[in-house]
Write a protein that holds these residues in place. Structure first.
Motif, mmCIF file in Angstrom:
data_model
loop_
_atom_site.group_PDB
_atom_site.id
_atom_site.type_symbol
_atom_site.label_atom_id
_atom_site.label_comp_id
_atom_site.label_asym_id
_atom_site.label_seq_id
_atom_site.Cartn_x
_atom_site.Cartn_y
_atom_site.Cartn_z
ATOM 1 N N THR A 127 0.883 -1.138 -0.062
ATOM 2 C CA THR A 127 -0.295 -0.110 0.096
ATOM 3 C C THR A 127 0.663 1.187 -0.307
ATOM 4 O O THR A 127 0.383 1.866 0.089
ATOM 5 N N GLN A 128 2.382 1.328 0.536
ATOM 6 C CA GLN A 128 3.257 2.081 0.552
ATOM 7 C C GLN A 128 3.797 2.423 -1.126
ATOM 8 O O GLN A 128 4.529 1.805 -1.550
ATOM 9 N N LEU A 129 4.022 3.653 -1.541
ATOM 10 C CA LEU A 129 4.458 3.786 -2.307
ATOM 11 C C LEU A 129 5.615 4.972 -2.355
ATOM 12 O O LEU A 129 6.127 5.043 -1.313
ATOM 13 N N VAL A 130 6.674 4.500 -3.048
ATOM 14 C CA VAL A 130 8.185 5.283 -2.776
ATOM 15 C C VAL A 130 7.784 6.514 -2.720
ATOM 16 O O VAL A 130 6.596 6.766 -4.027
ATOM 17 N N THR A 131 8.330 7.279 -3.227
ATOM 18 C CA THR A 131 8.100 8.536 -3.529
ATOM 19 C C THR A 131 8.262 9.229 -4.818
ATOM 20 O O THR A 131 8.551 8.152 -5.070
ATOM 21 N N THR A 140 9.945 -13.866 8.926
ATOM 22 C CA THR A 140 8.974 -14.505 8.504
ATOM 23 C C THR A 140 7.722 -13.640 8.641
ATOM 24 O O THR A 140 6.308 -14.752 8.004
ATOM 25 N N LYS A 141 7.438 -12.636 8.966
ATOM 26 C CA LYS A 141 6.154 -11.327 8.876
ATOM 27 C C LYS A 141 6.490 -10.329 8.327
ATOM 28 O O LYS A 141 8.035 -9.556 8.089
ATOM 29 N N ASN A 142 5.331 -9.716 7.886
ATOM 30 C CA ASN A 142 5.994 -8.231 7.700
ATOM 31 C C ASN A 142 5.946 -7.319 8.960
ATOM 32 O O ASN A 142 4.746 -7.361 9.279
ATOM 33 N N TYR A 143 7.239 -7.069 9.410
ATOM 34 C CA TYR A 143 6.841 -6.028 10.728
ATOM 35 C C TYR A 143 6.730 -4.754 10.808
ATOM 36 O O TYR A 143 6.145 -4.311 11.991
ATOM 37 N N ASP A 144 7.265 -4.068 10.107
ATOM 38 C CA ASP A 144 7.626 -2.497 9.505
ATOM 39 C C ASP A 144 7.124 -2.356 7.963
ATOM 40 O O ASP A 144 8.304 -2.008 8.177
ATOM 41 N N ILE A 145 6.401 -2.545 7.120
ATOM 42 C CA ILE A 145 6.994 -2.355 5.826
ATOM 43 C C ILE A 145 7.377 -0.847 5.696
ATOM 44 O O ILE A 145 8.477 -1.134 5.102
ATOM 45 N N ALA A 146 6.612 0.269 6.569
ATOM 46 C CA ALA A 146 7.399 1.386 5.759
ATOM 47 C C ALA A 146 9.179 1.371 6.342
ATOM 48 O O ALA A 146 9.468 1.939 5.987
ATOM 49 N N HIS A 186 11.294 -0.963 5.692
ATOM 50 C CA HIS A 186 11.421 -2.103 5.353
ATOM 51 C C HIS A 186 11.780 -3.059 6.054
ATOM 52 O O HIS A 186 12.586 -4.446 5.385
ATOM 53 N N LEU A 187 10.829 -3.567 6.539
ATOM 54 C CA LEU A 187 11.126 -4.612 8.241
ATOM 55 C C LEU A 187 10.128 -5.608 7.537
ATOM 56 O O LEU A 187 8.923 -5.913 8.294
ATOM 57 N N VAL A 188 10.320 -6.443 6.277
ATOM 58 C CA VAL A 188 9.624 -7.340 5.247
ATOM 59 C C VAL A 188 9.787 -8.526 5.482
ATOM 60 O O VAL A 188 10.830 -9.129 6.099
ATOM 61 N N ASN A 189 8.681 -9.459 5.102
ATOM 62 C CA ASN A 189 9.449 -10.984 5.449
ATOM 63 C C ASN A 189 9.940 -11.320 3.995
ATOM 64 O O ASN A 189 9.881 -10.599 3.589
ATOM 65 N N ASP A 224 21.158 -0.986 4.858
ATOM 66 C CA ASP A 224 21.216 -0.418 6.200
ATOM 67 C C ASP A 224 20.105 0.500 6.351
ATOM 68 O O ASP A 224 19.238 1.037 7.452
ATOM 69 N N LEU A 225 19.453 0.328 5.299
ATOM 70 C CA LEU A 225 17.837 0.881 5.339
ATOM 71 C C LEU A 225 16.553 0.451 5.730
ATOM 72 O O LEU A 225 16.360 0.497 6.266
ATOM 73 N N ILE A 226 17.468 -1.214 6.068
ATOM 74 C CA ILE A 226 16.457 -2.306 6.312
ATOM 75 C C ILE A 226 16.439 -1.483 8.297
ATOM 76 O O ILE A 226 17.137 -2.107 9.084
ATOM 77 N N GLY A 227 14.874 -1.520 8.513
ATOM 78 C CA GLY A 227 14.728 -0.706 9.928
ATOM 79 C C GLY A 227 15.917 0.392 10.328
ATOM 80 O O GLY A 227 15.999 0.456 11.832
ATOM 81 N N LYS A 228 15.673 1.332 9.467
ATOM 82 C CA LYS A 228 16.158 2.856 9.732
ATOM 83 C C LYS A 228 15.605 2.809 10.728
ATOM 84 O O LYS A 228 17.045 3.841 12.063
ATOM 85 N N ASN A 229 14.012 3.236 11.214
ATOM 86 C CA ASN A 229 14.199 4.066 12.059
ATOM 87 C C ASN A 229 14.046 3.095 13.443
ATOM 88 O O ASN A 229 14.160 4.135 14.774
#
Ligand SMILES: Nc1ncnc2c1ncn2[C@@H]1O[C@H](COP(=O)(O)OP(=O)(O)OP(=O)(O)O)[C@@H](O)[C@H]1O
Length: 746
Positions: free
Chosen positions: A143-147, A484-490, A492-495, A523-528
């Motif tokens: 559901t989230q689009l890139v910029t 194994t799950k989408n943890y926080d899609i925004a 990038h913590l995805v399955n 690095d991008l994965i889980g930056k926040n």
């Protein structure tokens, strides 16, 4: 401009609902979105949404009090409301289309022992998400689009053949959005985007998805109702594209012997929920279609008809357009016929040819991008794919047994043929870790009638049957883990993302209340999320246990909740799970555990994941392992002769007798001159007018090949380009500071 009018009658306004109990962070995110003034979503978060909420709590509570005096009572009522207790008839009040046969079917369904998927029967994962199909839990693809700037970058990156299909789709979507009545809506397309491994099919569909969503978006449309659904045939492939599985999106059944499964209409409740959720759906993108079976395709077609058009309309797939993506010469579905074959349960199709053969037109990409740094390897792979390897190819492939792995990363991924081989390799690698080993067991519970939780024992050890959460896991510091799950899609913590466990904080009295600290590959994965890690672990992402609700038809008739860390060991993967992935370094192991030969397309799928010969080592490989799928090969030959989507038809043609004029609100020509340069649809115009260029004068970097550019110093930055190729002469006429004009004689 319209006018604003104050509403005189009182209204009860509700917004999307998030349970604080089930997802605290999303709950605070929602409150901040609704009650805090903001310009950019980045303002909504400190280290977490909860922290930001604490900072502005006073303002938010003040706004709630002012605008929603009964907020607390309504929240409490929603928290108590369990959609599983709701009568299916309730949905009829929201969505029309009550069907008696569906009600009857629903009654029959409750007697059926395995109404839906029993993935434990499958040798490989076929469905990712078993969450209960309540309105709240439907898994909707991406559901989230890139910029926007990333989107333009993606579009610019496309090669010529990729770009032609992108432009065709974008044009179709724009015409669909602008259609003034049913008659002017373009016909849905049924396209098969094909090509060998690494030609950029997934890269292209990711870009097409972004383009379609933008082109179909109408003002005021509910963003929670997707216009385009990004799906794939398996969970891992779906995670590569941040999508969902086709089975999970449409509650398609899965059985060990899919080919003999008769179609059953979904329950009325499910149909109505889907009608509501997919009310705006126009396109389904289905990646890795080679692993989707003919029976599943037939069931998808009938389910979509049930949801959207009814069976009598005879509109294929309920009039929803489909872009199927994949390589038929890679892995085939498990337990079902290949997607292009006739479905045995449908007598009609045996007369008319399969649905696939009736509808789908092929569009093939040929330029290999994955191995572009090693073109000789790319050529060998193309011949392996079609079974045309030469003696020299065989020698070069056998040489890959001797690849120097001294520069390979320590935990280079191993690909195997079966799950058992993967499990034993994972255990072997874990035993090499010296630190203390910790075992964590999931907590399973089910809801009783009064919503109090009670313990339940789940015997299934297949985590794809239990909402993607395993029943237990043993690990030690340094272990390779995969989400194994989408943890926080925004974030990038995805399955499917893989990392290393650098530390953990697990209380001995309540092991599920702790945190795992994982350092991911990018690095991008889980930056926040990393911002909330303790200072000495800032490079690692804290992962907590999650609670997932799922239905286990074979064991209990009510939803079960499992609490567990959403991870599994990931030193090795099966070939099936690797399909769609790209690896710079990998080891493909072909241990011979059974007498039966590996499935067709498996060896090719495994080897073609590597980007170069320097990054792949083969173990136990034998040329006999390469089995070309003859049926798939024949089908590709048929499609390329009978059902080809002719790329010349997709080129935006113009009638030489007409003058074509276009207008683009460019919103900064300096920024988007590079986009104009590669946009064929714009370059086909005779006259191109640009507004909001944000420049005073055209410069050389704003020029377009074969166009003459005219500009006038105006407040609004207007510019006009006229094609040099055309036999039209331009006559400049005086322009004011708000209006620029050219006279063109044709
Ligand atoms: N136009 C492009 N520009 C830049 N990179 C690209 C482009 N097309 C593809 N790639 C890159 O090439 C690699 C392979 O692409 P992709 O995974 O899309 O191929 P595929 O055809 O889907 O392969 P498979 O059939 O194995 O799934 C990826 O790393 C992708 O990012």
């Amino acid at each position: 401009m319209g006018t604003l009018r104050e509403r005189r009658n009182q209204r009860f306004i509700r917004y999307h609902y998030v349970s604080k109990e089930r997802n605290e962070e999303l709950y605070y995110h929602r409150l901040l979105l609704l009650y805090m003034p903001w310009r950019s979503e980045s303002e909504l978060k400190s280290s977490t949404y909860k922290d930001k909420f604490s900072e502005v709590k006073k303002d938010i509570l003040g706004n709630i009090n002012h605008y929603e005096p009964f907020y607390e009572e309504v929240e409490a009522a929603l928290e108590d409301f369990d959609p599983d207790d709701a009568s299916p008839e309730i949905w009829n009040e929201f969505a029309a289309g009550v069907q008696q046969e569906c009600l009857e079917e629903q009654t029959n369904e409750s007697h059926c022992k395995h109404p839906y998927l029993d993935p434990s029967l499958l040798p490989v994962q076929a469905i990712e998400d078993n969450e209960v199909t309540t309105p709240r839990n439907y898994t909707i693809g991406k559901t989230q689009l890139v910029t926007d700037s990333r989107f333009y970058e993606l579009v610019r990156s496309l090669n010529d053949k990729q770009r032609i299909l992108f432009d065709y789709m974008y044009d179709w979507a724009t015409r669909t959005r602008l259609a003034s009545d049913d008659n002017s809506v373009p016909q849905p397309f049924y396209i098969f985007l094909s090509g060998g491994g690494g030609v950029g099919k997934t890269h292209l569909v990711n870009t097409i998805y972004e383009g379609l969503v933008r082109a179909l978006r109408k003002p005021g449309q509910d963003p929670d109702k997707p216009t385009v659904l990004m799906t794939a045939s398996t969970g891992k492939a779906a995670s590569n594209i941040n999508g969902t599985t086709l089975h999970s999106a449409f509650s398609l059944p899965v059985k060990e012997k899919m080919r003999t499964l008769q179609f059953k209409t979904l329950s009325l409740e499910k149909l109505n929920t889907m009608r509501c959720k997919y009310a705006n759906l126009k396109v389904i993108i289905a990646d890795e279609i080679s692993m989707f079976g003919a029976t599943s395709l037939e069931h998808l077609h009938l389910t979509l008809q049930d949801i959207f058009t009814g069976r009598d309309s005879n509109k294929p797939f309920g009039d929803i357009a489909m872009l199927a993506v994949g390589d038929l010469l890679q892995l085939n579905p498990v337990g079902d016929r290949p997607v292009f074959k006739q479905c045995s349960s449908n007598d009609y199709s045996s007369l008319a040819g399969s649905l696939w053969q009736q509808l789908f037109k092929v569009y093939e990409l040929t330029e290999i991008v994955r191995q572009k740094g090693d073109p000789q390897f790319a050529e060998i792979l193309s011949r392996v794919r079609t079974g045309e390897t030469s003696e020299e190819d065989i020698t070069l492939l056998n040489d890959l047994h001797n690849t120097d792995t001294s520069n390979f990363p320590k935990d280079t991924v191993h690909l195997y043929m079966t799950n058992n081989q993967v499990d034993s390799y994972n255990i072997q690698k874990l035993q090499e870790l010296s630190g203390p080993h910790l075992t964590i067991t999931a907590k399973d519970s089910k809801r009783d009638l009064h919503t109090n939780l009670e313990q339940v024992t789940i015997t299934s050890t297949n985590m794809y049957q239990t909402g993607g959460l395993s029943s237990s896991i043993t690990f030690a510091k340094g272990a390779r883990l995969m989400l194994t799950k989408n943890y926080d899609i925004a974030d990038h913590l995805v399955n499917g993302v893989i990392g290393t466990l650098v530390d953990y904080n697990i209380p001995s009295d309540n092991k599920l209340s702790g945190q795992l600290f994982i350092r991911f590959e990018k690095d991008l994965i889980g930056k926040n999320a990393r911002k909330s890690s303790p200072p000495y672990l800032r490079h690692a992402v804290p992962i907590q246990a999650v609670t997932i609700k799922f239905m286990l038809a074979s064991q209990c008739s009510v939803p079960v909740e499992r609490k567990m860390y959403p991870v599994t060991l990931a030193y090795a993967l099966t070939a099936h799970k690797s399909q769609g992935s790209t690896y710079e370094y990998m080891i493909a192991d072909f241990p011979r555990l059974t007498k039966s030969p590996p499935p067709q397309g498996l060896a090719y799928t495994m080897i073609s994941r590597a980007t170069s010969r320097q990054g792949i080592k083969l173990v136990n490989f034998n040329m006999k392992d390469i089995k070309v799928n003859k049926n798939a090969s024949e089908e590709m030959t048929r499609m390329k002769t009978e059902s080809i989507l002719n790329s010349t038809n997709l080129l935006i043609e113009k009638n030489p007798g007409n003058l074509t004029v276009g207008h683009v609100n460019i919103r900064s020509l300096s920024k988007h001159a590079c986009d104009l340069q590669v946009d064929r649809s714009i370059q086909c115009l005779d006259v191109l007018c640009l507004s909001e260029t944000h420049i005073q004068h055209l410069r050389t970097n704003h020029s377009l090949t074969h166009y003459e550019a005219f500009d006038k110093q105006t407040k609004h930055g207007l510019a006009i380009y006229v094609s040099k190729k055309e036999k039209c002469s331009v006559l400049q006429v005086p322009s004011s500071d708000v209006c620029q004009a050219l006279a063109v004689t044709v």
